[in-house]
Design an enzyme around this catalytic site. Structure first.
Site, PDB file in Angstrom:
ATOM      1  N   GLU A 264       1.147  -1.557  -0.091  1.00  0.00           N
ATOM      2  CA  GLU A 264      -0.100   0.056   0.460  1.00  0.00           C
ATOM      3  C   GLU A 264       1.052   1.094   0.428  1.00  0.00           C
ATOM      4  O   GLU A 264       1.732   0.991   0.475  1.00  0.00           O
ATOM      5  CB  GLU A 264      -0.690  -0.277   0.724  1.00  0.00           C
ATOM      6  CG  GLU A 264      -1.744   1.022   1.506  1.00  0.00           C
ATOM      7  CD  GLU A 264      -2.918   1.316   2.612  1.00  0.00           C
ATOM      8  OE1 GLU A 264      -2.853   1.939   2.823  1.00  0.00           O
ATOM      9  OE2 GLU A 264      -1.595   1.005   4.008  1.00  0.00           O
ATOM     10  N   LYS A 350      -9.731   1.449  -2.115  1.00  0.00           N
ATOM     11  CA  LYS A 350      -9.807   1.386  -0.470  1.00  0.00           C
ATOM     12  C   LYS A 350     -10.973   1.848   0.368  1.00  0.00           C
ATOM     13  O   LYS A 350     -11.979   2.636  -0.122  1.00  0.00           O
ATOM     14  CB  LYS A 350      -8.404   1.831   0.641  1.00  0.00           C
ATOM     15  CG  LYS A 350      -8.728   1.247   2.046  1.00  0.00           C
ATOM     16  CD  LYS A 350      -7.570   1.633   2.691  1.00  0.00           C
ATOM     17  CE  LYS A 350      -7.280   1.315   4.366  1.00  0.00           C
ATOM     18  NZ  LYS A 350      -6.213   2.123   4.286  1.00  0.00           N
ATOM     19  N   CYS A 386      -4.976  -3.161   3.358  1.00  0.00           N
ATOM     20  CA  CYS A 386      -5.267  -2.822   4.993  1.00  0.00           C
ATOM     21  C   CYS A 386      -6.082  -2.801   6.172  1.00  0.00           C
ATOM     22  O   CYS A 386      -6.204  -3.680   5.852  1.00  0.00           O
ATOM     23  CB  CYS A 386      -3.857  -1.579   5.249  1.00  0.00           C
ATOM     24  SG  CYS A 386      -2.713  -0.901   6.066  1.00  0.00           S
TER      25      CYS A 386
END
Length: 507
Positions: A264, A350, A386
């Site tokens: 990321e 995300k 994440c």
């Protein structure tokens, strides 16, 4: 063959038996058949522990070259077609010839060798972690440690032997008249007494040896793509990071990967001006990934930032694949169910933003709203990023859309208990979705003292029942895994949580 004893340490030499055409496969050399884009013998050499390797095979045009490209010493099978026991004796004999002071080519010797790992060159789904475990078992117990298939049968050509015990067993079965004609490996194992053999159960299809049309078909069904997880330190200087990305992709390509996953926020680390980086460098970063994908014929997934509303950005994983005609071409799918045969070109934004532990990702990042998957060599891969790992429903939703493995780039925030949380969450999400979880984190800068998330390392491969297959520390590094689709199918059959989930009543 010398049976001279030596001082030994815990080092390993692998002896790979690569002879052999199979009459049941039309006389083809089974070790040269291609599985998921690579010859079977090459896949075995990739799995064998690093260090000294001996390949024993017929004098073909490519045998020595293939061995050499993987740092192995090639020994010609002599006489040709004399069987696996003769080939093993030839390989082990090559170890001992150097110690006797005989002349010859580049003998490697037994000095420092404690364990000999005996492998068949026709086993395309062997796992490095399993082979390392067999060697560790043998070194710790002084016994022979072999792989056992799903029917609990010992796989003779996947076993770690103490060197001294192997020399004794070979001496006991050697033909008094010389030579090894008609000798079988079964006779070698018959020399072991009670308690001298220990076995380790195979995972997935790793015990498959390609010898029949049925076993070849099984290997093709089980062999998923090879994926590299690149744990790099992300610099605040774009040019510095770009050089690290080039090196990581080249290393992944050299390892035969079909896809390489970068962390990321590879474009720029957190704690910098994300909007400015997106405007100044995203296009160049995207072009770099496409260039490298085309150059190395693999798919690249990496964390970037793309402009969003107001002054915010999207925390975006961009995935770029090679031009048409490459072995690594893939299809992308989203909630609309679309697919394309064009070079892969997709983005995942995300969904869950890290507004936790005093951080406010949503101040600078706008959330995404769509699930994204990639189809690569017959395997569907899901994408998450994440903080998404704390939300089980995203992983189960990806699995219900057919994902067998989930790519998870990270820039994990450091702090008390965060290492333990990451490991636990990766294992839990694998179990929730009965999928392989592939996590690539940033390697934290050695001198960094800020609060922004810069990674903790700990990139990992997690099996579909939550087993930690491979894991890195905090330093830069790379993990490479060959997906075994049979393992995933077996996990989902044994633990059908995706089928058993029930709709719960509203709160």
């Amino acid at each position: 063959m010398s049976r001279h004893r030596h001082e030994i340490t815990a080092t390993v030499t692998s002896v790979v038996l690569a002879g052999g055409s199979s009459s049941r496969l039309g006389g083809e050399d089974k070790t040269r058949l291609r599985i998921a884009g690579a010859p079977v013998l090459e896949r075995v050499l990739r799995a064998a522990p690093t260090g000294r390797r001996v390949v024993v095979g017929p004098a073909t045009d490519d045998g020595a070259d293939l061995a050499g490209r993987h740092g192995a010493h090639f020994v010609r099978e002599d006489p040709p077609g004399s069987g696996p026991l003769a080939a093993l004796a030839r390989g082990v004999g090559e170890l001992t010839r150097a110690d006797d002071g005989e002349s010859g080519v580049d003998h490697i010797g037994t000095a420092g060798v404690q364990t000999v790992l005996v492998l068949g060159g026709d086993m395309p789904l062997l796992r490095p972690e399993t082979l390392s475990a067999l060697c560790a078992d043998s070194a710790a117990t002084g016994r022979v440690a072999a792989l056992a298939d799903g029917d609990d049968r010992t796989q003779y050509l996947c076993a770690a032997w103490p060197l001294a015990r192997l020399l004794d067993a070979l001496a006991a079965v050697e033909n008094p008249e010389g030579g090894w004609a008609d000798g079988s490996l079964r006779s070698l194992y018959a020399q072991l007494g009670e308690g001298e053999l220990t076995t380790r159960a195979a995972i997935g299809a790793e015990a498959t040896d390609v010898d029949t049309p049925e076993s070849l078909a099984e290997a093709h069904r089980a062999a998923g793509p090879r994926i590299a997880l690149a744990q790099i330190t992300v610099s605040e200087e774009f040019e510095t990071t770009a050089l690290r990305v080039r090196r990581a992709v080249a290393d992944a390509a050299a390892a035969g990967a079909h896809l390489v996953l970068l962390p990321e926020a590879t474009l720029t680390p957190f704690g910098t001006d994300l909007r400015r980086a997106a405007e100044a460098h995203h296009d160049a970063f995207e072009s770099l990934l496409q260039e490298l994908a085309d150059q190395h014929a693999l798919v690249i997934a990496a964390g970037s930032f793309t402009t969003a509303d107001a002054d915010r950005v999207h925390n975006t994983v961009i995935v770029r694949g090679p031009a048409p005609g490459s072995h690594a071409t893939a299809a992308a799918t989203d909630d609309a169910g679309g697919a394309a045969d064009d070079p892969i070109h997709l983005e995942y934004r995300k969904i869950h933003l890290f507004d936790a532990y005093g951080h406010r990702e949503s101040d600078t990042v706008a959330p995404g709203h769509e699930l994204v998957t990639i189809d690569l060599h017959g395997t569907r891969l899901g994408l998450a990023t994440c903080y998404d790992v704390r939300f089980a429903e995203q992983f189960t939703a990806l699995a219900r859309r057919g994902a067998e493995a989930i790519l998870l780039p990270l820039a994990w925030a450091d702090g008390p208990g965060k290492s333990e949380q990451l490991r636990l969450l990766l294992q839990a999400r694998a179990l929730d979705s009965t999928s392989v979880v592939l996590a690539a984190d940033q390697a934290p800068p050695a001198d960094y003292a800020g609060r922004a998330a810069r990674g903790i390392g700990q990139s990992a491969v997690i099996g579909p029942l939550g087993q930690i297959r491979q894991e890195l520390g905090r330093e830069e590094g790379m993990l490479v895994v060959d997906l075994d689709l049979a393992e995933i199918a077996a996990a989902r059959a044994a633990l059908p949580v995706l089928e058993h989930a029930a709709d719960l009543p509203p709160a």
